[in-house]
Design an enzyme around this catalytic site. Structure first.
Site, PDB file in Angstrom:
ATOM      1  N   HIS A   1      41.159  64.614 -57.892  1.00 16.17           N
ATOM      2  CA  HIS A   1      41.076  63.154 -58.018  1.00 16.17           C
ATOM      3  C   HIS A   1      42.140  62.631 -58.974  1.00 16.17           C
ATOM      4  O   HIS A   1      42.440  63.216 -60.005  1.00 16.17           O
ATOM      5  CB  HIS A   1      39.664  62.689 -58.395  1.00 16.17           C
ATOM      6  CG  HIS A   1      39.218  62.938 -59.802  1.00 16.17           C
ATOM      7  ND1 HIS A   1      39.485  62.080 -60.841  1.00 16.17           N
ATOM      8  CD2 HIS A   1      38.472  63.944 -60.340  1.00 16.17           C
ATOM      9  CE1 HIS A   1      38.927  62.527 -61.953  1.00 16.17           C
ATOM     10  NE2 HIS A   1      38.314  63.663 -61.683  1.00 16.17           N
TER      11      HIS A   1
ATOM     12  N   ASP B   1      40.863  65.409 -67.261  1.00 13.08           N
ATOM     13  CA  ASP B   1      40.039  64.890 -66.162  1.00 13.08           C
ATOM     14  C   ASP B   1      40.665  63.614 -65.590  1.00 13.08           C
ATOM     15  O   ASP B   1      40.298  62.520 -65.983  1.00 13.08           O
ATOM     16  CB  ASP B   1      38.638  64.602 -66.698  1.00 13.08           C
ATOM     17  CG  ASP B   1      37.665  64.193 -65.623  1.00 13.08           C
ATOM     18  OD1 ASP B   1      37.943  64.426 -64.439  1.00 13.08           O
ATOM     19  OD2 ASP B   1      36.610  63.627 -65.988  1.00 13.08           O
TER      20      ASP B   1
ATOM     21  N   GLU C   1      36.939  58.486 -57.835  1.00 13.24           N
ATOM     22  CA  GLU C   1      36.028  59.604 -58.061  1.00 13.24           C
ATOM     23  C   GLU C   1      35.060  59.287 -59.186  1.00 13.24           C
ATOM     24  O   GLU C   1      33.870  59.606 -59.101  1.00 13.24           O
ATOM     25  CB  GLU C   1      36.828  60.879 -58.385  1.00 13.24           C
ATOM     26  CG  GLU C   1      36.002  62.161 -58.413  1.00 13.24           C
ATOM     27  CD  GLU C   1      35.421  62.502 -59.776  1.00 13.24           C
ATOM     28  OE1 GLU C   1      34.672  63.486 -59.867  1.00 13.24           O
ATOM     29  OE2 GLU C   1      35.698  61.787 -60.764  1.00 13.24           O
ATOM     30  N   GLU C   2      35.576  58.657 -60.236  1.00 11.47           N
ATOM     31  CA  GLU C   2      34.758  58.417 -61.420  1.00 11.47           C
ATOM     32  C   GLU C   2      33.677  57.363 -61.187  1.00 11.47           C
ATOM     33  O   GLU C   2      32.775  57.209 -62.000  1.00 11.47           O
ATOM     34  CB  GLU C   2      35.650  57.997 -62.595  1.00 11.47           C
ATOM     35  CG  GLU C   2      36.655  59.061 -63.032  1.00 11.47           C
ATOM     36  CD  GLU C   2      36.017  60.298 -63.652  1.00 11.47           C
ATOM     37  OE1 GLU C   2      34.765  60.355 -63.723  1.00 11.47           O
ATOM     38  OE2 GLU C   2      36.760  61.194 -64.081  1.00 11.47           O
TER      39      GLU C   2
ATOM     40  N   ASP D   1      39.291  70.075 -60.109  1.00 12.23           N
ATOM     41  CA  ASP D   1      38.922  68.960 -60.975  1.00 12.23           C
ATOM     42  C   ASP D   1      38.715  69.495 -62.388  1.00 12.23           C
ATOM     43  O   ASP D   1      37.682  70.099 -62.678  1.00 12.23           O
ATOM     44  CB  ASP D   1      37.643  68.313 -60.429  1.00 12.23           C
ATOM     45  CG  ASP D   1      37.215  67.082 -61.206  1.00 12.23           C
ATOM     46  OD1 ASP D   1      37.873  66.738 -62.200  1.00 12.23           O
ATOM     47  OD2 ASP D   1      36.216  66.458 -60.808  1.00 12.23           O
TER      48      ASP D   1
ATOM     49  N   HIS E   1      35.588  62.400 -70.841  1.00 13.50           N
ATOM     50  CA  HIS E   1      35.321  60.973 -70.625  1.00 13.50           C
ATOM     51  C   HIS E   1      35.465  60.146 -71.900  1.00 13.50           C
ATOM     52  O   HIS E   1      34.738  59.166 -72.104  1.00 13.50           O
ATOM     53  CB  HIS E   1      33.932  60.769 -70.025  1.00 13.50           C
ATOM     54  CG  HIS E   1      33.880  61.064 -68.556  1.00 13.50           C
ATOM     55  ND1 HIS E   1      32.784  60.801 -67.773  1.00 13.50           N
ATOM     56  CD2 HIS E   1      34.807  61.604 -67.717  1.00 13.50           C
ATOM     57  CE1 HIS E   1      33.030  61.161 -66.525  1.00 13.50           C
ATOM     58  NE2 HIS E   1      34.257  61.661 -66.467  1.00 13.50           N
TER      59      HIS E   1
END
Length: 507
Positions: A275, A287, A320-321, A349, A448
């Site tokens: 992603h 990420d 994706e998130e 990922d 994140h």
């Protein structure tokens, strides 16, 4: 940084003849002179892992970092950072000879505008902290409600999974249910139909429950820690709660980037995905710039080799998130014949976690938290296991839990696999022996957050895992026989012409 006994890219020992073929842009099929059949899964003679270097991947990560830095600090979907990052990927693919396409899709974009509120008003007042004690589930409906707190079959893993669980539920109360056997969407829908004003879904593992209800719910929905949920239930019949969610859903359009090799069988496609978007909170270098950069470099280097037996299609997923939206929309948009032509899907990922591990998706379905894998997924797992074994690198399975873009492919019955360097799980002492690093700390403590930046990428992790990526892509570009039973196009069954039948000569 975790330590290892090997320095980057010194671990692949190719014979000089194979190195010369690689440098000349020759295909791995040319190693037939070494006595190997096309598609042989042998790490010692794979060409692509030598061409895909950590320096090449680092250059892509650095460029994606610069793009995020100058575009609001992130690459989230429907932001300038995402659009410029997509332009970069398209340009790089075109330079390598691909014809990338933007695969557009419409979706509902959920946004939270301010912190949610969860307050115990009685029997005594207690404020719960967002992100620490609870988090808003994505696609939670908005609302500011006050009502009694009512546990629903709290000690059962089926808590809230059927309408019967809510028999006699007090109108306007806030339901408290435990995570378990059914989806959060089902629990929330059942609660709303029973007259609940809101719902708290309690985690059965460590940490606040980060989840989604899939589509906008009728009532405010949050996921809490086990400790928060247990405290609410322990408050008894006098429990009164306030629950507030400030969020909205708007119609949006976004896109994936998809490109495939010019050569290879159109009816036996190897898909490779990562992603492209980040969370809004940070630049998303692990990420998932790490996965994006790795498959981008793999695509560029694969283009230097002779045409593959099987078509290889690279996908850079959007949104994706927000809940695996780009990849899900892609698979849903395929006709049945198009799905049948996809031999397998490889997902990458997060490959550069600071406190990394070497994780292979559980294609055999042996782990408790894994979804049932489609046939052929175990063969993909073995391909990665064999590669790391030849490299003298420990590796272990990780759950096929549905948390990344492989989910829609698995649901469509497409064999899937991939690699992962670890996220919000905690490294054990045993894993330190295998990978180095620090026990008791998350594999990626910056997951994140704004700290998921280029300074916190573990390049040794990328070096080791990217070799596995390149090896698998090269292997399956030549043959997918162990996965879906399709032999290479170079295989031809010999005509059966016997000299005699029984004791009677024919010629």
């Amino acid at each position: 940084m975790p330590t290892s006994q090997r320095s980057p890219r010194t671990r692949r020992h190719l014979p000089p003849s194979v190195k010369r073929l690689a440098c000349a842009g020759a295909s791995a099929t040319l190693v037939l002179g070494l006595g190997l059949a096309p598609g042989t899964a042998n790490a010692d003679v794979s060409v692509l892992p030598t061409l895909v270097t950590t320096d090449g991947i680092r250059e892509h990560v650095e460029n994606l970092s610069t793009i995020a830095e100058y575009n609001g600090g992130n690459r989230a979907t429907n932001t300038p950072g995402y659009d410029v990052a997509a332009d970069y990927v398209v340009d790089q693919l075109k330079r390598a000879g691909y014809r990338p396409k933007r695969d557009e899709y419409d979706y509902e974009m959920w946004e939270e505008h301010s912190d949610a509120v969860l307050t115990q008003l009685s029997p005594e007042r207690r404020e719960f902290a967002p992100e620490e004690d609870f988090v808003t589930m994505s696609y939670s409906g908005a609302g500011d409600v006050t009502g009694a707190g009512a546990p629903v079959d709290y000690d059962s893993q089926d808590s809230g999974c059927t309408a019967d669980d809510f028999a006699g539920f007090p109108e306007g109360a806030v339901a408290i249910v435990k995570r378990g056997s059914c989806t959060f969407e089902a629990k929330t829908s059942n609660a709303a139909e029973a007259g609940a004003a809101g719902i708290v879904i309690v985690n059965n593992e460590e940490g606040a429950l980060l989840g989604t209800v899939g589509e906008e719910s009728a009532i405010p929905t949050v996921g809490s820690t086990t400790e928060t949920g247990d405290a609410l239930v322990a408050a008894g019949e006098d429990l009164e709660l306030r629950l507030k969610v400030d969020a909205s859903v708007t119609e949006k359009t976004s896109y994936n980037i998809v490109a495939e090799t010019k050569g290879g069988a159109r009816d036996n496609v190897v898909m490779v995905g990562a992603h492209l978007d980040s969370v809004p909170e940070g630049p998303g270098m692990n990420d998932n710039a790490s996965g994006t950069a790795t498959i981008l470099e793999t695509a560029q280097q694969l283009a230097k080799l002779e045409g593959p037996n099987n078509r290889v299609r690279f996908a850079f997923w959007g949104t994706e998130e927000q809940g695996l939206i780009g990849s899900t929309k892609y698979v849903e948009g395929l006709k049945e014949k198009e799905k049948e032509r996809i031999a397998l899907y490889l997902n990458f990922d997060m490959l550069g976690s600071p406190n990394y591990g070497r994780f292979i998706y559980d294609g055999r379905g042996e782990l408790e938290g894994s979804l049932p894998p489609p046939s052929g997924s175990g063969a993909i797992q073995k391909t990665f296991e064999d590669y790391f074994a030849q490299e003298d690198l420990a590796a272990e399975p990780t759950e096929f839990s549905g948390r990344s873009d492989y989910s829609a492919f698995m649901e469509a019955g497409i064999a899937s696999g991939g690699l992962f360097s670890g996220g919000d799980g905690t490294k054990t002492e045993e894993q330190v022996e295998d990978y180095g690093g620090t026990a008791g700390v998350d594999f990626d403590p910056n997951y994140h957050t704004a700290e998921d930046d280029i300074d916190n990428i573990n390049w040794r992790s990328i070096d080791e895992l990217s070799g596995g990526v390149a090896h698998a892509v090269e292997t399956y570009s030549e043959s997918t026989l162990p996965v879906n039973g399709v032999a290479p196009r170079t295989f031809q069954a010999q005509e059966f012409l016997p000299d005699r039948v029984g004791d009677l000569w024919l010629r």
